[in-house]
Scaffold this active site. Structure first.
Site, short mmCIF file in Angstrom:
data_model
loop_
_atom_site.label_atom_id
_atom_site.label_comp_id
_atom_site.label_asym_id
_atom_site.label_seq_id
_atom_site.Cartn_x
_atom_site.Cartn_y
_atom_site.Cartn_z
N THR A 144 0.92 -0.85 0.38
CA THR A 144 -0.28 -0.25 -0.12
C THR A 144 0.80 1.30 -0.18
O THR A 144 1.80 0.90 0.29
CB THR A 144 -0.87 0.03 1.19
OG1 THR A 144 -1.89 0.88 1.25
CG2 THR A 144 0.12 -0.38 2.58
N SER A 179 -1.04 3.31 10.71
CA SER A 179 -2.26 2.75 11.48
C SER A 179 -1.81 1.21 11.55
O SER A 179 -0.27 0.51 11.07
CB SER A 179 -3.03 2.17 10.85
OG SER A 179 -3.40 1.65 9.49
N TYR A 181 -2.16 -1.52 10.58
CA TYR A 181 -2.79 -2.17 9.69
C TYR A 181 -1.17 -1.96 8.74
O TYR A 181 -0.62 -2.56 7.98
CB TYR A 181 -3.37 -1.60 8.96
CG TYR A 181 -3.49 -2.43 7.29
CD1 TYR A 181 -3.92 -2.74 6.37
CD2 TYR A 181 -3.82 -0.29 6.49
CE1 TYR A 181 -3.85 -3.31 5.23
CE2 TYR A 181 -4.00 -0.93 5.01
CZ TYR A 181 -3.68 -1.91 4.62
OH TYR A 181 -3.93 -2.20 2.94
N HIS A 182 -1.01 -0.59 8.39
CA HIS A 182 -0.20 0.08 7.70
C HIS A 182 1.51 0.06 7.81
O HIS A 182 2.04 -0.93 7.42
CB HIS A 182 -0.07 1.48 7.96
CG HIS A 182 -1.28 2.17 6.95
ND1 HIS A 182 -2.64 3.21 6.74
CD2 HIS A 182 -1.70 1.91 5.14
CE1 HIS A 182 -3.32 2.61 6.49
NE2 HIS A 182 -3.22 2.46 5.25
N LYS A 185 2.20 -4.04 6.78
CA LYS A 185 2.45 -3.86 5.14
C LYS A 185 4.34 -3.57 5.53
O LYS A 185 4.88 -4.12 4.50
CB LYS A 185 1.36 -2.91 4.49
CG LYS A 185 0.23 -3.70 4.63
CD LYS A 185 0.45 -5.14 3.15
CE LYS A 185 -1.11 -4.62 2.97
NZ LYS A 185 -1.57 -5.85 2.46
#
Length: 399
Positions: A144, A179, A181-182, A185
């Site tokens: 991302t 976040s 989530y980030h 990644k």
């Protein structure tokens, strides 16, 4: 080419499978249907009515004349991953099988831990299974653009040259995930890069912008092929959510000032870019990074585009900014590169309003479904902890 798609039931996975099959690639994939379960947990559903996987597989065979090998299982189970890859023997593995929501990862400790465990372990399992049974395959890993954050300098494609104390080197560009989530990644990128360097695997890490849209130029002829479309605060990307709000007369709700700038890409462009990446694989031992987006826009500007297209379609669209539940910069530079895919032949879509028009016409067919789900527009997941309602911070902007 034999292409295995992890996360084949998802927003990107299903249309990618259709597009690759149309191009005569042999396609297989795996899924545990967690996206369907996560969205249900949030109290939402796909606005586009989608079939069960067994029904999808039947329609796929009807259209393409061959069965799609499908493996139902958990990517965090190494034995399952190795079995699926050994059985299918892919030339390319497209890893779309991760939890993709910043907001979902920020709900509480349970969701943060799940997001990181699910994402990191699934990627590690794929890397180890590749080494064991298909070391010559090419891994296309969906990352991302959010990994980069919003630095005050231009954003390269993964790597940049740096001079420090009189010495120069090419190093990975610093990552600033916004976040849990980030951050997962970012950790994935480090793990994939290490596996390529250490084991000689080949991988392309795709730093994708925000995807929006309903069509890829195929599914409009058979609604049974349509991919899912989410509009909730966790899994509904901002343009999809704005468009759904517009078609039912709900105010379009940019967060804060709405000056956040991001890379955006229509769904049809995303599928074309992934196809270019698959058909032009990395070399053994190579870890490369592609920034995948069509253009950079600010959120308020996109809200205005939705309002303009809505007006053309006879809708009355108001814009009302809401308090930003996220901790992020709302005024910032954002100048990312994206030359690698253009060099491979990608021609970015710049007529964003045309893409919005296609999507909003689709959404108008599903207006009743959106109306029944409008409570999921409320962004009550806060980056500073807990869940509490946010408030409007501006008066409606007239249509």
């Amino acid at each position: 080419m034999r292409v295995f798609i992890a996360g084949i039931d998802g927003y990107l996975g299903w249309p990618l499978a259709l597009h690759l099959a149309q191009r005569k690639h042999a396609v297989g994939g795996a899924d545990l249907f967690l996206r369907r379960k996560w969205v249900a947990e949030i109290g939402s559903d796909s606005v586009a009515p989608i079939l069960s996987m067994s029904e999808r597989l039947a329609v796929f065979k009807e259209h393409y004349g061959e069965a799609l090998p499908f493996y139902e299982g958990d990517l965090t189970d190494y034995a399952f991953v190795e079995h699926a890859l050994r059985d299918f023997q892919p030339d390319t593995i497209v890893h779309l099988g991760e939890m993709p929501s910043a907001a979902y990862s920020m709900i509480d400790v349970r969701h943060a831990v799940f997001s990181q465990v699910n994402n990191l372990v699934s990627t590690l399992n794929i890397l180890f299974a590749m080494r064991a049974v298909c070391a010559g395959a090419h891994l296309v890993k969906m990352g991302t653009m959010g990994e980069y954050g919003t630095p005050k300098i231009d954003i390269p494609e993964g790597f940049f040259e740096i001079e420090y104390r009189g010495r120069r080197d090419t190093l990975p560009f610093p990552r600033q995930g916004g976040s849990w989530y980030h951050c997962s990644k970012v950790h994935d990128s480090n793990n994939v890069m290490f596996a390529c360097r250490t084991w000689g695997l080949a991988s392309t890490d795709v730093m994708q912008g925000v995807v929006f849209g309903t069509q890829i130029g195929m599914t409009d002829t058979d609604e049974r092929l349509v991919t899912r479309l989410d509009v909730d605060q966790c899994f509904g990307t901002v343009v999809n959510r704005f468009s759904a709000q517009a078609v039912i007369g709900y105010p379009v709700t940019p967060f804060g000032k709405g000056h956040q700038r991001r890379g955006f890409i229509p769904l049809r462009d995303s599928i074309q870019c992934m196809t270019l990446t698959i058909e032009n694989p990395a070399r053994p031992g190579q870890y490369r990074v592609f920034n995948q987006f069509a253009g950079v826009y600010d959120v308020e500007g996109l809200a205005l585009k939705v309002q303009h297209v809505g007006r053309e379609l006879g809708l009355s669209v108001q814009i009302r900014n809401v308090e930003n539940p996220r901790i992020e910069k709302e005024e910032h530079d954002y100048r990312p590169d994206h030359q690698a895919l253009i060099d491979l032949g990608y021609i970015p879509t710049h007529d964003i309003e045309a893409e919005l028009r296609f999507m909003m016409i689709d959404l108008m067919r599903w207006r009743d479904r959106i109306e029944s789900l409008k409570t999921v527009f409320t962004p009550d997941i806060r980056w500073d902890g807990g869940r509490k309602e946010v408030r409007f911070i501006s008066n409606p902007q007239p249509c």
